[in-house]
Design an enzyme around this catalytic site. Structure first.
Site, mmCIF file in Angstrom:
data_model
loop_
_atom_site.group_PDB
_atom_site.id
_atom_site.type_symbol
_atom_site.label_atom_id
_atom_site.label_comp_id
_atom_site.label_asym_id
_atom_site.label_seq_id
_atom_site.Cartn_x
_atom_site.Cartn_y
_atom_site.Cartn_z
ATOM 1 N N PRO A 233 42.641 41.936 113.339
ATOM 2 C CG PRO A 233 42.281 44.036 114.251
ATOM 3 C CD PRO A 233 43.224 43.289 113.384
ATOM 4 N N PRO A 234 39.110 41.043 112.919
ATOM 5 C CG PRO A 234 37.387 39.957 114.052
ATOM 6 C CD PRO A 234 38.532 40.888 114.267
ATOM 7 N N GLY A 235 37.735 41.327 109.600
ATOM 8 C CA GLY A 235 37.330 42.279 108.571
ATOM 9 C C GLY A 235 38.424 43.138 108.011
ATOM 10 C CB THR A 236 41.917 43.771 108.923
ATOM 11 O OG1 THR A 236 42.260 42.434 109.302
ATOM 12 C CG2 THR A 236 41.493 44.547 110.156
ATOM 13 C CB THR A 239 39.972 35.787 103.742
ATOM 14 O OG1 THR A 239 39.907 35.292 105.085
ATOM 15 C CG2 THR A 239 39.587 34.680 102.779
ATOM 16 C CD GLU A 456 22.846 60.307 125.530
ATOM 17 O OE1 GLU A 456 24.004 60.605 125.210
ATOM 18 O OE2 GLU A 456 22.521 59.147 125.835
ATOM 19 C CG HIS A 459 27.387 61.230 128.471
ATOM 20 N ND1 HIS A 459 28.321 60.688 129.325
ATOM 21 C CD2 HIS A 459 26.284 60.431 128.539
ATOM 22 C CE1 HIS A 459 27.810 59.611 129.895
ATOM 23 N NE2 HIS A 459 26.573 59.423 129.446
ATOM 24 C CG ASP A 530 27.646 55.968 131.010
ATOM 25 O OD1 ASP A 530 28.165 55.752 129.907
ATOM 26 O OD2 ASP A 530 26.694 56.743 131.181
#
Length: 671
Positions: A233-236, A239, A456, A459, A530
Site C-alpha cells: 500500500p502507499p506510504g509503507t 521507496t 452517534e 452507533h 452508513d
C-alpha cells in the site's frame, strides 16, 4: 589547502554569455577605432568647382564604380581645409582621399569637369576604378542561412528544455533520464533508518550481500537474482527501502520513475529503456530502481484505448526484452516498486525478470512502535509520551501516516506555546489527521445537534453491546473538518473476518438510522454513507465471500482486474436477482436487530445522548459507567507483543448535509 576546505570556495561556473559580451566589446572598440581613422569628408560638386578647382588644390580625381568621385588634394594645400577636417567625425588620411561626392552620371560629370577647367594651366583628367565590398557580399550571401541555423538551434534548445531532452537538447530526447548514484554521489540512507519491515529488509539485504560478497553464494551454485518487485500500500516505505539499498550497496545505483520513460514523442520510451540498460551494462554490477513501474507495466491488451498504438506497450515490450531476452544482462539487478501489482503484465511478473516479489505491508503493533522511535528522535517530548501507547492508538497507519502524526503533534504543541510535545498533542494529531480540524464556531441548530447526538449515541450503544463490533474510543459532536460530528472506534487487529463479525459491524453501522427512527419517528439523510458502506459489505458477503446459503459457496470476484474492462457480469440475470434478494434480506435483518437492541437499552441510549449533548465529547469510560464493562473484552484482549492486523481506526462523521461518512479500512477476508 584541502579539497573540501570551506575557506577555498569554488569559483563561479563558466558562462557562455561572458564570451558573447567580450566579442561585442571588441567589435565596438574596432568599429570606434576604424571610424576615427581614415575616411573622406563628404562634399558636393559646387564646393569642388568653386574652391578646389579654382584654387588649383586638386592633385587627382578617382571615380569609383561610376558612382562616387574621390578627391585627392595636393600636400601643400591640406592646411587650407584643416577646419573642415576637424568639423568632420572621421579625419581623412594624409595620403587621401580627402573628399568624396556623388557624381550622378559619368557623362555629365566629365562635361562639367571639362567646362570647369577651361583656361586652366593643368587639366585634371578623372581616373576610373572598380571596387568590390567582399565582406558585404559574403554577409548578404551567407548571413540569411547563418541566421536561420541560429534560430533553429535556439528554438530546439528551448523545446528540449520543455520536452525532457536533457543536457544534449532535442537530439538526446531518447536518452535515459535516470539519476546515477555511485561513489562520487552516494546516498546517506541506511537499513538502520528503515524501521519495521523486517521480512522485506531481509530480502533486499540479501541482494546487497550478494553484490558485496558474491563468492558466498556462487560457491554453492547460486545465481544473483535478476530482479525484485516491492509491492504494498502507499506510504509503507517501498521507496525508502530502495534508498537504503542505494546507500548500503557499493555499486552504481540508477533511479528513475516509470513515467520518465513515457514522452510526447513516439518511440522515446523504448529508446530510453535501451539507453538505460546500455549504461547499466557498462557499469555492471549495478542496480536499476524503477519507482511506480505500473506507469509502463500495465497488462497489454487491457488498455481502455482500444485499437490505438499505445506507446506504453511498446516501452513495456522493450523492457521485457532487456530484462530477460535473447541477450542476457549479467550483473544488472532490477528493483521496482508499485502499489498496483494486480494490473501488471504477467510477462513482467514471471521468474527470470522479477525473481522475488517482496510484499511491504502496513506495520503491525510492534513495527509501529519502531517507526515511532525513528520519527520521535528530533522531537522534544514530555515525560507522559509513551511509544507503546502511541502504537496502540494508530492501528493500520502506514509509516508515512506515523511521520505525519509526529509532525502534526509538534505543530499543535507549538500552536499552544508548549515547551515539549505532550501525549494529548499526539491524540489531537491523530484526530486531526482522521477527522480534520475542529470548528467550534460553526452554527448548528439545536434540533440538528440533538439528531446528531442521538445518531452517534446509537452507533456507540450498539458497538458497545455487540461482541464483534468495534469498541468505542471517543464520540464528539463538535464539528471537525466538513463533519458535524465524529465517532472513533478501535478495530480489533485481525487477519480474517467471520460472518458473525461482519453482521455485528453491519448492525452497528445501522445504529444511527435505527436510533433516529426509534427516538424521533423519522429518518434523515445522515445515514447515507452508513447505507453505502453496509450495502457494499452485504454484496461482498454474497457475491465474493460465499456467505449466503441460497447463492452458495461461489465467488464472482476477479483478482486479475480484468473485470474492469468487461461489458457483462459473470453471472446470469436470475443469479443477479437472487443476489439482490439476499443482500436486502441481510440488511433488513440487521436493521431490525439494531432497532431491537436500542429499544431494549432505551434508557442507556438516551442517557448517553444527553451526556453527549452536555459535554460534546465522551469516551469509552463513559459507556462503561452506563452499560457496564464488556464481558468479552478480557477474552479477546490482544497482547501488544504479538498483535497483528491491518485495520485502521474507524471514524463515523456527520457531514454538513447530515450525511454520515466513515473512514475505515476494508477488512481482509481470506479462507
Amino acid at each position: 589547502m584541502k579539497k573540501g576546505d570551506k575557506k577555498n570556495p569554488k569559483g563561479p561556473k563558466f558562462n557562455a554569455y561572458w564570451v558573447y559580451g567580450l566579442i561585442a566589446v571588441i567589435f565596438i572598440a574596432v568599429q570606434y577605432y576604424l571610424s576615427n581613422s581614415s575616411g573622406p569628408v563628404e562634399t558636393n560638386w559646387s564646393e569642388v568647382k568653386s574652391t578646389m578647382l579654382a584654387q588649383n588644390d586638386i592633385e587627382r580625381i578617382v571615380v569609383v564604380n561610376e558612382k562616387k568621385a574621390n578627391i585627392y588634394l595636393k600636400k601643400n594645400s591640406l592646411q587650407k581645409y584643416e577646419q573642415q577636417f576637424s568639423e568632420h567625425f572621421s579625419k581623412p588620411a594624409e595620403e587621401g582621399p580627402h573628399f568624396t561626392f556623388t557624381i550622378g552620371s559619368v557623362e555629365t560629370f566629365e562635361r562639367n569637369l571639362r567646362v570647369a577647367q577651361e583656361g586652366a594651366q593643368e587639366e585634371i583628367l578623372p581616373e576610373y576604378k572598380e571596387e568590390r565590398n567582399w565582406m558585404g557580399e559574403i554577409l548578404w550571401t551567407i548571413g540569411p542561412f547563418v541566421l536561420i541555423i541560429v534560430l533553429w538551434l535556439w528554438i530546439f534548445r528551448r523545446m528540449s528544455r520543455g520536452a525532457g531532452g536533457g543536457a544534449g537538447g532535442i537530439f538526446n530526447v531518447g536518452k535515459s533520464q535516470a539519476k546515477v548514484f555511485d561513489k562520487d554521489q552516494k546516498v546517506s540512507t541506511t537499513f538502520k533508518e528503515v524501521a519495521g519491515l523486517a521480512e522485506a529488509k531481509q530480502e533486499v539485504e540479501e541482494i546487497v550481500e550478494f553484490l558485496k560478497n558474491p563468492g558466498k553464494f556462487t560457491k554453492l551454485g547460486g545465481k544473483i537474482p535478476k530482479g525484485a518487485l516491492l509491492v504494498g500500500p502507499p506510504g509503507t516505505g517501498k521507496t525508502l527501502l530502495a534508498r537504503a539499498v542505494a546507500g548500503e550497496a557499493s555499486v552504481p545505483f540508477f533511479s528513475m520513475s516509470g513515467s520518465d520513460f513515457v514522452e510526447m514523442f513516439v518511440g522515446v520510451g523504448a529508446s530510453r529503456v535501451r539507453d538505460l540498460f546500455k549504461q547499466a551494462k557498462e557499469k555492471a554490477p549495478c542496480i536499476i530502481f524503477i519507482d511506480e513501474i505500473d506507469a509502463i507495466g500495465r497488462a497489454r491488451g487491457k488498455n481502455p484505448n482500444f485499437g490505438s498504438n499505445d506507446e506504453r506497450e511498446n516501452t513495456l515490450n522493450q523492457l521485457l526484452t532487456e530484462m530477460d531476452g535473447f541477450d542476457t544482462n549479467s550483473g544488472v539487478i532490477i528493483l521496482a516498486a508499485t502499489n498496483r501489482a494486480d494490473i501488471l503484465d504477467r510477462a513482467l511478473m514471471r521468474a527470470g525478470r522479477f525473481d522475488r516479489q517482496i510484499h511491504v505491508e502496513l506495520p503491525d503493533l510492534k513495527e509501529r512502535g519502531e517507526i515511532f522511535k525513528v520519527h520521535l528522535r528530533p522531537l522534544k517530548l514530555a515525560t507522559d509520551v509513551k511509544v507503546d501507547f502511541l502504537a496502540k492508538q494508530t492501528p493500520g497507519f502506514s509509516g508515512a501516516d506515523i511521520a505525519n502524526v509526529c509532525n502534526e503533534a509538534a505543530l499543535i504543541a507549538a500552536r499552544k506555546n508548549r515547551d515539549a510535545v505532550t501525549k494529548q498533542d499526539f491524540l489531537d494529531a491523530v484526530d486531526r489527521i482522521i477527522g480534520g480540524l475542529e470548528k467550534k464556531n460553526k452554527i448548528i441548530s439545536k434540533e440538528e445537534k440533538k439528531t446528531i447526538a442521538y445518531h452517534e449515541a446509537g452507533h456507540a450503544t450498539i458497538s458497545w453491546l455487540l461482541e464483534y463490533a468495534h469498541p468505542l474510543v471517543k464520540v464528539t459532536i463538535v464539528p471537525r473538518g466538513k463533519a458535524l460530528g465524529a465517532a472513533w472506534y478501535l478495530p480489533e487487529e485481525r487477519s480474517i473476518t467471520t460472518k458473525e463479525q461482519l453482521l455485528d459491524e453491519m448492525c452497528s453501522a445501522l445504529g444511527g438510522r435505527a436510533a433516529e427512527e426509534n427516538i424521533f419517528g423519522r429518518v434523515s439523510s445522515g445515514a447515507q454513507n452508513d447505507l453505502e458502506k453496509i450495502t457494499k459489505q452485504a454484496y461482498a458477503m454474497v457475491s465474493y465471500f460465499g456467505m449466503s446459503e441460497k447463492v452458495g459457496n461461489v465467488s464472482f470476484y476477479d483478482s486479475t482486474g480484468q473485470t474492469d474492462y468487461a461489458f457483462t457480469k459473470p453471472y446470469s440475470e436470475k443469479t443477479a436477482e437472487l443476489i439482490d434478494e439476499e443482500v436486502k434480506k441481510i440488511i433488513d435483518e440487521q436493521y431490525k436487530r439494531a432497532r431491537k437492541i436500542l429499544k431494549e437499552n432505551e434508557e442507556g441510549h438516551k442517557k448517553l445522548a444527553e451526556l453527549l449533548l452536555e459535554r460534546e465529547v465522551i469516551f469509552g469510560e463513559d459507556l462503561e459507567k452506563i452499560f457496564g464493562k464488556r464481558p468479552w473484552d478480557d477474552k479477546k484482549m490482544i497482547d501488544a507483543d504479538n498483535g497483528q492486523g491491518n485495520n485502521k481506526p474507524e471514524e463515523s462523521v456527520e457531514t454538513e448535509n447530515g450525511k454520515e461518512e466513515e473512514n475505515s479500512e476494508n477488512q481482509t477476508i481470506s479462507a
